[in-house]
Design an enzyme around this catalytic site. Structure first.
Site, mmCIF file in Angstrom:
data_model
loop_
_atom_site.group_PDB
_atom_site.id
_atom_site.type_symbol
_atom_site.label_atom_id
_atom_site.label_comp_id
_atom_site.label_asym_id
_atom_site.label_seq_id
_atom_site.Cartn_x
_atom_site.Cartn_y
_atom_site.Cartn_z
ATOM 1 N N GLU A 62 -4.980 -9.812 2.946
ATOM 2 C CA GLU A 62 -5.894 -9.678 4.082
ATOM 3 C C GLU A 62 -7.083 -10.639 4.029
ATOM 4 O O GLU A 62 -7.644 -11.001 5.071
ATOM 5 C CB GLU A 62 -6.395 -8.231 4.170
ATOM 6 C CG GLU A 62 -5.363 -7.233 4.685
ATOM 7 C CD GLU A 62 -4.398 -6.745 3.620
ATOM 8 O OE1 GLU A 62 -3.546 -5.901 3.928
ATOM 9 O OE2 GLU A 62 -4.488 -7.213 2.459
ATOM 10 N N GLU A 99 0.832 -1.210 0.000
ATOM 11 C CA GLU A 99 0.000 0.000 0.000
ATOM 12 C C GLU A 99 0.866 1.259 0.000
ATOM 13 O O GLU A 99 0.541 2.246 -0.668
ATOM 14 C CB GLU A 99 -0.945 -0.025 1.200
ATOM 15 C CG GLU A 99 -2.040 -1.081 1.052
ATOM 16 C CD GLU A 99 -2.916 -1.223 2.269
ATOM 17 O OE1 GLU A 99 -4.150 -1.147 2.120
ATOM 18 O OE2 GLU A 99 -2.376 -1.417 3.378
#
Length: 263
Positions: free
Chosen positions: A137, A117
């Site tokens: 995730e 990210e």
């Protein structure tokens, strides 16, 4: 090379005054450079300082060692963090995007979770050929929470974003390049040199024009075409009045390198 005196949570900052660069290094190689909650907040503070530093024209982000840029965050720490604090994580991670200066992510090995990210919030991503990118995730019954879903979807389109994120897929460097997730893929032994060459290329441009160009391009992601054209036009007119533009025109006419001052 000058290292900052401040101490951070497994992050160090190195300034090269001669080359006008600063390098932010995630420095926890024995744990794949995982990034703690504290380090995320410090990361944003580091950018605030570098953004104001006139000796720094280009910022580079890399991971220590040979195995990872960053394999992500600490799951136990995540479980202990209050929900209110979690809601601010995307703001910290967006620091490279907010910076008025060009930011290069130097990627290698595992580039997972918050590490990925952060890379996606940078302007350029130069990847070694052993780079693996993932937002894993889904394996935890969770979704990315620091801009991953939004930046990936904007970069590669909804179909590929769903393929990557909803399946927790690991994307190798070559595929990432094909998708447009990285700027360039190079042999691992050439990574340092390639990033340095890009930094030196960026330094030669007007810092003011770079700042304005980055802001206009970032606005393109969030604005309809009509608004984007208006922003571009106003920025174009503004730069027309600058000393750097006059210097650029004069240097072109005189067949010499321009000496930009950021004014």
């Amino acid at each position: 090379m000058v290292e900052t005196a401040k101490k951070y949570d497994h992050i160090r900052v190195e300034k090269n005054i001669e080359r006008q660069t600063a390098t932010i290094v995630f420095d926890r190689p024995e744990k794949m450079n995982y990034i703690s909650m504290l380090a995320r907040a410090q990361f944003a503070e580091i950018f605030k300082e570098l953004d104001k530093d006139d000796e720094v024209r280009v910022i580079i982000i890399k991971g220590e060692g040979t195995q990872a840029f960053s394999a992500g965050g600490s799951i136990p720490e995540f479980m202990e963090t209050h929900q209110e604090e979690l809601s601010h994580l995307a703001v910290h991670v967006a620091a490279p995007e907010r910076s008025p200066k060009p930011v290069i992510a130097q990627l290698q090995g595992y580039t997972f979770g918050v590490g990925f990210e952060i890379a996606m919030a940078c302007d350029f991503r130069i990847a070694a050929d052993d780079t693996l990118m993932a937002l894993p995730e889904m394996n935890l019954g969770m979704i990315p929470g620091s801009g991953g879903t939004q930046r990936v979807a904007r970069a590669v389109g909804l179909t590929r974003a769903k393929d990557m994120i909803m399946r927790a897929r690991r994307i190798p460097a070559d595929e990432a390049y094909q998708w447009g997730l990285v700027t360039k893929v190079v042999a691992k032994e050439e990574l340092d040199k390639e990033v340095e060459l890009l930094a030196m290329e960026l330094v030669r441009f007007s810092p003011l024009a770079q700042k304005v160009c980055k802001a206009v391009l970032n606005a393109a992601e969030e604005s309809p075409l009509s608004a984007g054209l208006d922003i571009e036009g106003k920025a174009y007119g503004l730069l027309r009045t600058t000393d750097d533009f006059r210097e650029g025109v004069a240097a072109f006419a005189e067949k010499r390198k321009p000496n930009f001052t950021g004014k």
